[in-house]
Design an enzyme around this catalytic site. Structure first.
Site, short mmCIF file in Angstrom:
data_model
loop_
_atom_site.label_atom_id
_atom_site.label_comp_id
_atom_site.label_asym_id
_atom_site.label_seq_id
_atom_site.Cartn_x
_atom_site.Cartn_y
_atom_site.Cartn_z
N ARG A 264 2.60 -30.06 68.26
CA ARG A 264 2.59 -30.51 66.86
C ARG A 264 1.33 -30.06 66.12
O ARG A 264 1.35 -29.87 64.91
CB ARG A 264 2.74 -32.04 66.82
N ILE B 279 4.42 -33.79 56.92
CA ILE B 279 5.10 -33.66 58.22
C ILE B 279 5.49 -35.09 58.61
O ILE B 279 4.67 -36.01 58.51
CB ILE B 279 4.20 -32.99 59.28
N SER B 280 6.74 -35.29 59.03
CA SER B 280 7.20 -36.63 59.40
C SER B 280 6.46 -37.11 60.64
O SER B 280 6.05 -36.31 61.48
CB SER B 280 8.70 -36.61 59.70
N LYS B 281 6.31 -38.44 60.76
CA LYS B 281 5.60 -38.93 61.94
C LYS B 281 6.47 -38.77 63.18
O LYS B 281 7.70 -38.80 63.10
CB LYS B 281 5.13 -40.37 61.74
N ILE C 238 9.58 -40.98 63.93
CA ILE C 238 10.79 -40.83 63.10
C ILE C 238 11.52 -39.53 63.47
O ILE C 238 12.75 -39.47 63.47
CB ILE C 238 10.49 -40.95 61.58
#
Ligand code: SAH
Length: 258
Positions: free
Chosen positions: A74, A100-102, A105
């Protein structure tokens, strides 16, 4: 699940000095694919392993999802100044006002996608469509879970950034498309799963049309002013079946390109 062979990121459990021991605290099915966190600091495999353990603690159980989350680096998708936060369960800015989505999720949506009837009946997930490529992180995770992934981004700068971010991963089953995701992507349809990383007021008709029978749509949706919920729509032979899950916070789904 069909895991694409040849993914260059080392899968957890593969040989090498960073391969940690499976943890006894994890469920057996998960232990097979999830490494134990060892070491500290800049060893990104170990930091990722800790992230995966937190995902397990948070209720994620699908082994293929945990394996993919443990494998995809990531930190390569965020600005180097934010690299030290890359494995925290937080969304981070990626430019152009987007995020950027966590990890939790991303894992949750991938796990929901794998709950599609097509997967449960053994047919496999088939092609997947992602709306909102952003920096490309979730697309990389999805590329390890599905034979083909199409991902759409409406902001050209981000589409190009994602292409740059993803280049070193060499993922031939991942197709980056610049365009308005509200129209879906008919050329790749029908999809076993459609995942939206941006939330609108309603589900565009194109998404339902482009979903395979037995396929599943996972998308954030506004239910009231300022309140978004995660929505799952299953396409069955009898029609669409909708379930509203937990509250979520995604960037807005916008129409057109920019
Ligand atoms: N999938 C990303 C999340 C990106 S944030 C991750 O891995 O973290 C959501 C993205 O959706 C933003 O980049 C935004 O520009 C994009 N977006 C919003 N509306 C869109 C639309 N109609 N079509 C395609 N992309 C859209």
């Amino acid at each position: 699940m069909q895991r694409r062979p040849g993914f260059p990121a080392k899968l957890p459990g593969a040989s090498g000095p960073a391969t940690p021991r499976p943890s006894a605290s994890l469920p057996a099915a998960v232990r097979a694919v999830v490494p134990t966190a060892t070491g500290t600091g800049l060893d990104s495999a170990a930091v990722r392993a800790r992230m995966v353990q937190k995902l397990v603690a948070g209720g994620i159980t699908a082994a293929p999802v945990l394996a993919a989350m443990g494998a995809v680096e990531r930190h390569r998708f965020v600005d180097s100044a934010l690299g030290n936060q890359a494995y925290e369960d937080t969304s981070l800015p990626i430019g152009m006002g987007q995020t950027i989505s966590k990890p939790s999720i991303v894992a949750r949506m991938c796990e929901l996608a794998l709950g599609a009837e097509l997967v449960r009946t053994g047919a496999g997930l088939g092609r997947v469509l992602e709306i909102g490529t952003g920096c490309g992180y979730q697309a990389a995770v999805l590329s390890m879970l599905a034979p083909e992934v199409y991902t759409l981004e409406r902001v050209r700068t981000l589409h190009e950034k994602a292409r740059d971010n993803l280049r070193p991963f060499r993922l031939p089953n991942l197709h980056l498309i610049f365009g308005d995701g509200m129209l879906g992507y008919a050329k790749g349809a029908p999809y076993g799963a459609i995942i939206a990383a941006a939330g609108g007021d309603s589900v565009p008709q194109a998404w339902c049309d482009q979903l395979a029978v037995g396929g599943r749509l996972v998308a954030p949706m506004a239910v009231a002013a300022g309140q978004q919920m995660l929505l799952v729509i299953d396409k069955t032979v009898h029609g669409l079946k909708q379930n509203v899950l937990e509250p979520v916070h995604f960037v807005p789904l916008k129409s057109g390109i920019a």
